[in-house]
Design a protein around this motif. Sequence first.
Motif, PDB file in Angstrom:
ATOM      1  N   UNK A   7       0.844  -1.199   0.000  1.00 50.77           N
ATOM      2  CA  UNK A   7       0.000   0.000   0.000  1.00 50.77           C
ATOM      3  C   UNK A   7       0.871   1.238   0.000  1.00 50.77           C
ATOM      4  N   UNK A   8       0.290   2.304  -0.540  1.00 49.26           N
ATOM      5  CA  UNK A   8       0.949   3.593  -0.393  1.00 49.26           C
ATOM      6  C   UNK A   8       0.566   4.179   0.962  1.00 49.26           C
ATOM      7  N   UNK A   9       1.343   5.133   1.431  1.00 46.85           N
ATOM      8  CA  UNK A   9       1.060   5.777   2.709  1.00 46.85           C
ATOM      9  C   UNK A   9      -0.295   6.478   2.654  1.00 46.85           C
ATOM     10  N   UNK A  10      -0.592   7.106   1.517  1.00 52.10           N
ATOM     11  CA  UNK A  10      -1.873   7.798   1.356  1.00 52.10           C
ATOM     12  C   UNK A  10      -3.038   6.816   1.471  1.00 52.10           C
ATOM     13  N   UNK A  11      -2.898   5.637   0.826  1.00 53.57           N
ATOM     14  CA  UNK A  11      -3.960   4.636   0.904  1.00 53.57           C
ATOM     15  C   UNK A  11      -4.180   4.178   2.337  1.00 53.57           C
ATOM     16  N   UNK A  12      -3.080   3.961   3.059  1.00 51.09           N
ATOM     17  CA  UNK A  12      -3.212   3.517   4.436  1.00 51.09           C
ATOM     18  C   UNK A  12      -3.889   4.586   5.288  1.00 51.09           C
ATOM     19  N   UNK A  13      -3.455   5.845   5.133  1.00 51.22           N
ATOM     20  CA  UNK A  13      -4.087   6.919   5.905  1.00 51.22           C
ATOM     21  C   UNK A  13      -5.568   7.063   5.546  1.00 51.22           C
ATOM     22  N   UNK A  14      -5.899   6.903   4.267  1.00 45.21           N
ATOM     23  CA  UNK A  14      -7.310   6.983   3.846  1.00 45.21           C
ATOM     24  C   UNK A  14      -8.122   5.860   4.473  1.00 45.21           C
ATOM     25  N   UNK A  15      -7.535   4.652   4.508  1.00 47.59           N
ATOM     26  CA  UNK A  15      -8.239   3.522   5.102  1.00 47.59           C
ATOM     27  C   UNK A  15      -8.494   3.764   6.582  1.00 47.59           C
ATOM     28  N   UNK A  16      -7.474   4.273   7.277  1.00 45.38           N
ATOM     29  CA  UNK A  16      -7.635   4.554   8.715  1.00 45.38           C
ATOM     30  C   UNK A  16      -8.659   5.663   8.921  1.00 45.38           C
ATOM     31  N   UNK A  17      -8.653   6.674   8.044  1.00 41.15           N
ATOM     32  CA  UNK A  17      -9.639   7.759   8.156  1.00 41.15           C
ATOM     33  C   UNK A  17     -11.058   7.217   8.032  1.00 41.15           C
ATOM     34  N   UNK A  18     -11.287   6.320   7.082  1.00 42.00           N
ATOM     35  CA  UNK A  18     -12.618   5.738   6.913  1.00 42.00           C
ATOM     36  C   UNK A  18     -13.028   4.926   8.137  1.00 42.00           C
ATOM     37  N   UNK A  19     -12.069   4.274   8.764  1.00 39.69           N
ATOM     38  CA  UNK A  19     -12.373   3.542   9.993  1.00 39.69           C
ATOM     39  C   UNK A  19     -12.888   4.493  11.070  1.00 39.69           C
ATOM     40  N   UNK A  20     -12.245   5.631  11.214  1.00 37.93           N
ATOM     41  CA  UNK A  20     -12.681   6.615  12.202  1.00 37.93           C
ATOM     42  C   UNK A  20     -14.068   7.154  11.854  1.00 37.93           C
ATOM     43  N   UNK A  21     -14.309   7.434  10.572  1.00 42.19           N
ATOM     44  CA  UNK A  21     -15.591   8.003  10.169  1.00 42.19           C
ATOM     45  C   UNK A  21     -16.734   7.021  10.345  1.00 42.19           C
ATOM     46  N   UNK A  22     -16.464   5.753  10.179  1.00 37.52           N
ATOM     47  CA  UNK A  22     -17.520   4.749  10.264  1.00 37.52           C
ATOM     48  C   UNK A  22     -17.772   4.266  11.688  1.00 37.52           C
ATOM     49  N   UNK A  23     -16.964   4.721  12.642  1.00 43.20           N
ATOM     50  CA  UNK A  23     -17.167   4.338  14.030  1.00 43.20           C
ATOM     51  C   UNK A  23     -18.186   5.296  14.670  1.00 43.20           C
ATOM     52  N   UNK A  24     -19.407   4.822  15.018  1.00 46.06           N
ATOM     53  CA  UNK A  24     -20.439   5.736  15.553  1.00 46.06           C
ATOM     54  C   UNK A  24     -20.044   6.335  16.892  1.00 46.06           C
ATOM     55  N   UNK A  25     -19.162   5.674  17.628  1.00 50.51           N
ATOM     56  CA  UNK A  25     -18.777   6.188  18.944  1.00 50.51           C
ATOM     57  C   UNK A  25     -17.857   7.407  18.847  1.00 50.51           C
ATOM     58  N   UNK A  26     -17.299   7.660  17.666  1.00 53.27           N
ATOM     59  CA  UNK A  26     -16.394   8.779  17.496  1.00 53.27           C
ATOM     60  C   UNK A  26     -17.044   9.972  16.805  1.00 53.27           C
ATOM     61  N   UNK A  27     -18.366   9.860  16.473  1.00 53.36           N
ATOM     62  CA  UNK A  27     -19.045  10.958  15.774  1.00 53.36           C
ATOM     63  C   UNK A  27     -19.356  12.120  16.711  1.00 53.36           C
ATOM     64  N   UNK A  28     -19.656  11.835  17.961  1.00 51.99           N
ATOM     65  CA  UNK A  28     -19.950  12.889  18.937  1.00 51.99           C
ATOM     66  C   UNK A  28     -19.369  12.441  20.275  1.00 51.99           C
ATOM     67  N   UNK A  29     -18.293  13.121  20.669  1.00 50.00           N
ATOM     68  CA  UNK A  29     -17.548  12.736  21.867  1.00 50.00           C
ATOM     69  C   UNK A  29     -17.558  13.913  22.843  1.00 50.00           C
ATOM     70  N   UNK A  30     -17.875  13.595  24.102  1.00 49.01           N
ATOM     71  CA  UNK A  30     -17.840  14.605  25.162  1.00 49.01           C
ATOM     72  C   UNK A  30     -16.540  14.403  25.949  1.00 49.01           C
TER      73      UNK A  30
END
Length: 447
Positions: A7-30
């Motif tokens: 993988x390229x570094x960009x692909x890996x960072x994009x994959x990790x970013x999508x993981x964060x976006x798809x995690x409902x517990x990280x959408x609104x954090x207090x």
Amino acid sequence: MTDNKYLTVTDLNYYITQKFKNDPYLHKVFLQGELSNFRYRRNSHQYFSLKDEKSKINVVMFRSYFDKVKFKPEEGMKVYVVGYVSVYGPQGSYQFYAENMEPAGLGALYEQLKQLQAKLAKEGLFNPEHKRKLPRFPDRIAVVTSASGAVIHDIMVTANRRFPHAEIDLFPAQVQGDTAADSLVKAMRQIAAQGDKYDVMIIGRGGGSLEDLWPFNEEEVVRQVYAMPMPVISSVGHETDTTLCDLVADARAATPTAAAEYATPNLADELAGIHQLQSRLIAGMQNNISQKRDRLNRIKNSVIMREPTRLYDQQIQQVDLLKQRLQNSIQNKVNNSLQNYRLLKQRLLSVSPDKQIAGMKQQENFLAKQLNNNMRHYLKSKRSDFSKVVQQLDDYSPLKTLERGFVYTTNEDGETISSVDQIKKDDHLNLHFKDGQVTATVTEVRK
């Protein structure tokens, strides 16, 4: 050697970013923590860190969110932050994106304020239909505020400048501190106890922190504002500050000067308006008089007024026409009635009782004659039938047989003997002749 499995570094960072976006517990954090590396950047996004005793996380707060923060953040201050977690792709690091921030010490007050606001809103205290219209020309204005503050001074100066007629009465109260709420309620109850003496009430104070303005968020103060018999203008804090008193009041002013302007009309503007209305009234009356005069002149010069008989010429002609139509209608009705009378008379004569009686008598004579003829024919027919029966009876009579030399025999009981089987020797038989009877004894029976 192929490179497809790398993988390229960009692909890996994009994959990790999508993981964060798809995690409902990280959408609104207090999040809560201590501000670190905070350097205020004017008209720009804010970059800092949030840490506790063991960890630290990078935080980004965009300008659109930071402009809504109502306090001045400082290094080392404990805060409550609300936002979401995501990845900054170019550097491959995750960070916290803050959308709201408030001091940690005020978090409980904010939560309490939100709960009370939701409760009162559910009861309908903030509904627009409960808002009353401010009087245009108030005679007396009650003001609830601190006696030593600048609020009452600004209100009195503005009101006297705009509408000197209005009387302003101050009901002093504490506007800050633990006993401020009770003091505000007491002052408002004094105003309410005087009935309809006051046309409008102003309640307010200068700006301050959430703790300073908290008495105007107390439930008893808000309910007392809602229960006031006259319209209420709230002027608490600055334009960016909003308290529950502002929401429940009939009108909200950003400053005490604005509150006085809401409560009183501008005398100069009102006088100018009166002069303008006076001019419009005079012009309207003159225009109306002119129109009426022109109409009167047109009526005076009209043909009807010069020759009044023309007014009812058509009516006279109409009356004659209706009179002729009435006469024709009456005559036609009389003729129809007369014709109906003649027809009914003719029908009555045709069904006269005398004619019916004569017809019935004629029918009676006819039926009597027909009955006599039928009786004669009937008797004649019966006589003919009787003669035939007599002749037939005579033809079949046993006496005629006896006249020809025949006899018939009976036993002692009178039973007719028709067979030798009915006779025994020494029986006595009766022999019947045409002119007499002979008794004989049987001496012999022979078949």
